[in-house]
Design a protein around this motif. Structure first.
Motif, mmCIF file in Angstrom:
data_model
loop_
_atom_site.group_PDB
_atom_site.id
_atom_site.type_symbol
_atom_site.label_atom_id
_atom_site.label_comp_id
_atom_site.label_asym_id
_atom_site.label_seq_id
_atom_site.Cartn_x
_atom_site.Cartn_y
_atom_site.Cartn_z
ATOM 1 N N ALA A 90 1.664 4.198 -5.494
ATOM 2 C CA ALA A 90 1.242 5.586 -5.319
ATOM 3 C C ALA A 90 0.648 6.165 -6.592
ATOM 4 N N ASP A 91 1.151 5.721 -7.748
ATOM 5 C CA ASP A 91 0.611 6.169 -9.031
ATOM 6 C C ASP A 91 0.647 7.689 -9.120
ATOM 7 N N ASN A 92 1.818 8.267 -8.884
ATOM 8 C CA ASN A 92 1.966 9.718 -8.890
ATOM 9 C C ASN A 92 2.634 10.245 -10.150
ATOM 10 N N THR A 93 2.474 9.547 -11.265
ATOM 11 C CA THR A 93 2.880 10.117 -12.536
ATOM 12 C C THR A 93 1.767 11.036 -13.034
ATOM 13 N N SER A 94 2.038 11.789 -14.079
ATOM 14 C CA SER A 94 1.062 12.785 -14.528
ATOM 15 C C SER A 94 -0.125 12.164 -15.261
ATOM 16 N N ALA B 115 9.987 -5.366 -7.965
ATOM 17 C CA ALA B 115 8.735 -5.275 -7.213
ATOM 18 C C ALA B 115 8.997 -4.927 -5.755
ATOM 19 N N GLN B 116 10.020 -5.522 -5.178
ATOM 20 C CA GLN B 116 10.332 -5.240 -3.775
ATOM 21 C C GLN B 116 10.768 -3.788 -3.576
ATOM 22 N N ARG B 117 11.426 -3.221 -4.576
ATOM 23 C CA ARG B 117 11.883 -1.830 -4.471
ATOM 24 C C ARG B 117 10.754 -0.839 -4.698
ATOM 25 N N PHE B 118 9.899 -1.120 -5.682
ATOM 26 C CA PHE B 118 8.944 -0.114 -6.120
ATOM 27 C C PHE B 118 7.495 -0.431 -5.755
ATOM 28 N N ASP B 119 7.269 -1.553 -5.109
ATOM 29 C CA ASP B 119 5.952 -1.901 -4.560
ATOM 30 C C ASP B 119 6.180 -2.706 -3.284
ATOM 31 N N PRO B 120 6.912 -2.129 -2.328
ATOM 32 C CA PRO B 120 7.380 -2.916 -1.180
ATOM 33 C C PRO B 120 6.256 -3.555 -0.370
ATOM 34 N N GLY C 12 3.323 -4.444 -1.654
ATOM 35 C CA GLY C 12 2.484 -5.267 -2.521
ATOM 36 C C GLY C 12 1.141 -4.657 -2.866
ATOM 37 N N VAL C 13 0.976 -3.359 -2.658
ATOM 38 C CA VAL C 13 -0.321 -2.726 -2.916
ATOM 39 C C VAL C 13 -0.661 -2.768 -4.402
ATOM 40 N N TYR C 14 0.309 -2.463 -5.248
ATOM 41 C CA TYR C 14 0.073 -2.479 -6.702
ATOM 42 C C TYR C 14 -0.289 -3.880 -7.176
ATOM 43 N N VAL C 15 0.459 -4.869 -6.734
ATOM 44 C CA VAL C 15 0.185 -6.242 -7.152
ATOM 45 C C VAL C 15 -1.217 -6.668 -6.732
ATOM 46 N N ARG C 16 -1.570 -6.407 -5.492
ATOM 47 C CA ARG C 16 -2.901 -6.830 -5.011
ATOM 48 C C ARG C 16 -4.022 -6.070 -5.726
ATOM 49 N N ARG C 17 -3.747 -4.844 -6.170
ATOM 50 C CA ARG C 17 -4.757 -4.042 -6.867
ATOM 51 C C ARG C 17 -5.175 -4.708 -8.169
ATOM 52 N N ALA D 103 5.883 -9.601 2.069
ATOM 53 C CA ALA D 103 6.734 -9.692 0.887
ATOM 54 C C ALA D 103 6.477 -10.949 0.075
ATOM 55 N N ALA D 104 5.778 -11.920 0.656
ATOM 56 C CA ALA D 104 5.495 -13.156 -0.073
ATOM 57 C C ALA D 104 4.650 -12.905 -1.316
ATOM 58 N N VAL D 105 3.969 -11.758 -1.371
ATOM 59 C CA VAL D 105 3.115 -11.463 -2.507
ATOM 60 C C VAL D 105 3.925 -11.319 -3.801
ATOM 61 N N HIS D 106 5.229 -11.056 -3.679
ATOM 62 C CA HIS D 106 6.054 -10.854 -4.870
ATOM 63 C C HIS D 106 6.714 -12.132 -5.380
ATOM 64 N N GLN D 107 6.565 -13.217 -4.661
ATOM 65 C CA GLN D 107 7.225 -14.447 -5.080
ATOM 66 C C GLN D 107 6.442 -15.136 -6.209
ATOM 67 N N PRO D 108 7.147 -15.740 -7.154
ATOM 68 C CA PRO D 108 6.451 -16.445 -8.246
ATOM 69 C C PRO D 108 5.483 -17.489 -7.701
ATOM 70 N N TRP D 109 4.356 -17.625 -8.365
ATOM 71 C CA TRP D 109 3.340 -18.568 -7.914
ATOM 72 C C TRP D 109 2.711 -19.224 -9.153
#
Length: 436
Positions: free
Chosen positions: A213-217, A379-384, A386-391, A402-408
């Motif tokens: 969401a990137d809702n910091t100031s 990552a699962q808690r704060f980017d459930p 995976g939008v941030y990771v894919r960005r 959820a597979a997007v958060h697994q080590p690769w």
């Protein structure tokens, strides 16, 4: 008629700036120190943009920003002799560099006045009940900070009288920053962003940890250079009177907290506050390089490190995750990470960057120095989704769910590091990092 030099440093603004009042004539001065020019291309670019904006504002008030290049003390002393000024006012700061500057100015037989304005509460203004130079634990500091009486906002001058005949000097050509998506500097931009963000503050408590969401100031860089008064910001936020506003005030208090810590412990960037916890670090150039490049194979870590390079900024939650991964999982010295952040972060300053790195590494103000973080669970808690990771990691844009958060593709240096201090799992997740 009194003439005073207003030596701008970390207060590049005309609003709530005590440097601009209290004398018949004021000479605004900024000295570009070549010794600092190579520390961060991103900060250097932001600085030049901010100086250009400040010069424009001062000219509208009938003055100008005098630009000099060289040793700040020598150039200030030289200007003082030219205009027959004996008083220099400068904003109070806590770093070794700033403290040496004040001592050397006084050695030049100049009367140096220290102005508030870098923090909401000046470092040293709040003392622990049990004695000591500073608070070492945040919670009692925050309680004292909330109860304290804040200073009055300095009025914005309508006109500034400045002696005639002073060559203003040229601002050097705008340097190129390294991050293509970096925000622009300057007080005008800072105040525009503040106006746009304040109506959203009610959501801050619930959304500031949401990576996608990137809702910091995103005001931290403007605070770091003083394009925005932390006091004016705190007053505007407090007036909002919502849970989100209270949560944001807590972040501003964290910022002040680390300034008073640094005032008492000025070696915070190089020396551990808890020496007993500062040992047994690995030194692995290959693992460090993979972390710096965002190629660890842990998606949320790589996303954070790539955001840092692209924007000269990183989401506060990602700062915690990436710093904890370097120190607690790879077992690498926190100073290596601190230096890399200092190179790229536009908002990078000694108190907050160093204080937070020490907190994460377990060498600083922390009652639980051996805590660890699980980056996958974070990552699962704060980017459930995976939008941030894919960005920031486009290689994973086609990975489902959820597979997007697994080590690769964990590179061998990273695998080697993970075998040293322990696996990715942690017993508990807790988080603090400025703070935005």
């Amino acid at each position: 008629m009194s003439v005073r030099i207003a030596l701008f440093t970390r207060d590049l603004r005309i609003h709530d700036n005590p440097l601009l009042s209290g004398a018949d004539e004021v000479v605004p001065l900024f000295v570009l120190d070549p010794r600092l020019a190579g520390l961060s291309a991103n900060r250097q670019r932001f600085l030049h943009q901010s100086l250009a904006d400040l010069r424009g504002s001062l000219r509208e008030l009938g003055a100008d920003l005098v630009i000099r290049s060289g040793d700040p003390v020598a150039e200030t002393s030289r200007l003082a002799r030219e205009i027959d000024a004996t008083t220099v006012m400068v904003a109070g700061d806590v770093t070794d560099y700033a403290q040496r500057r004040v001592r050397r100015l006084r050695d030049e037989r100049l009367h140096v006045e220290i102005a508030p304005g870098v923090t909401v509460m000046p470092p040293g203004a709040l003392k622990p009940a049990g004695g000591g130079a500073s608070y070492r634990v945040f919670t009692p500091y925050f309680k004292s900070w909330e109860r304290a009486e804040w200073r009055q906002v300095s009025g914005t001058p309508r006109k500034i009288a400045m002696p005639e005949g002073i060559a203003p000097g040229r601002l050097p050509e705008m340097p190129a920053g390294e991050s293509p998506d970096a925000i622009p500097g300057g007080e005008t931009e800072a105040r525009r962003r503040l106006r746009a963000w304040l109506p959203k503050i009610s959501r801050y408590e619930d959304e500031h940890d949401d990576l996608a969401a990137d809702n910091t100031s995103r005001l931290s860089a403007y605070l770091r250079f003083g394009c925005l008064s932390p006091l004016e910001l705190a007053l505007a936020v407090r007036a909002a009177d919502s849970p989100g506003a209270h949560a944001y005030l807590r972040q501003l208090a964290w910022r002040d907290f680390y300034y008073q810590v640094t005032a008492a412990f000025p070696k915070i960037s190089t020396r551990a506050m808890r020496p007993s916890a500062d040992g047994d670090w690995r030194y692995d150039d290959d693992a460090l390089e993979h972390w710096r490049d965002g190629l660890t194979g842990v998606p949320v870590v790589d996303a954070g490190m790539r955001q840092l390079r692209a924007e000269g900024w990183m989401h506060n939650r990602a700062r915690l995750i990436t710093a904890a991964f370097l120190t607690k999982h790879l077992g690498l010295d926190w100073r290596l990470g601190l230096d890399w952040f200092f190179r790229w972060l536009i908002d990078g300053d000694v108190p907050n960057n160093s204080g937070n790195w020490q907190w994460t590494a377990g060498t600083g103000n922390d009652t639980r120095p051996y805590r660890r973080f699980n980056p996958i669970r974070q990552a699962q808690r704060f980017d459930p989704d995976g939008v941030y990771v894919r960005r920031y990691v486009p290689e994973l844009k086609d990975v489902d769910g959820a597979a997007v958060h697994q080590p690769w593709r964990l590179p061998e240096p990273v695998r080697r590091g993970l075998d040293y201090p322990g696996p990715l799992e942690s017993h508990r997740d807790e988080a603090v990092w400025l703070r935005d």
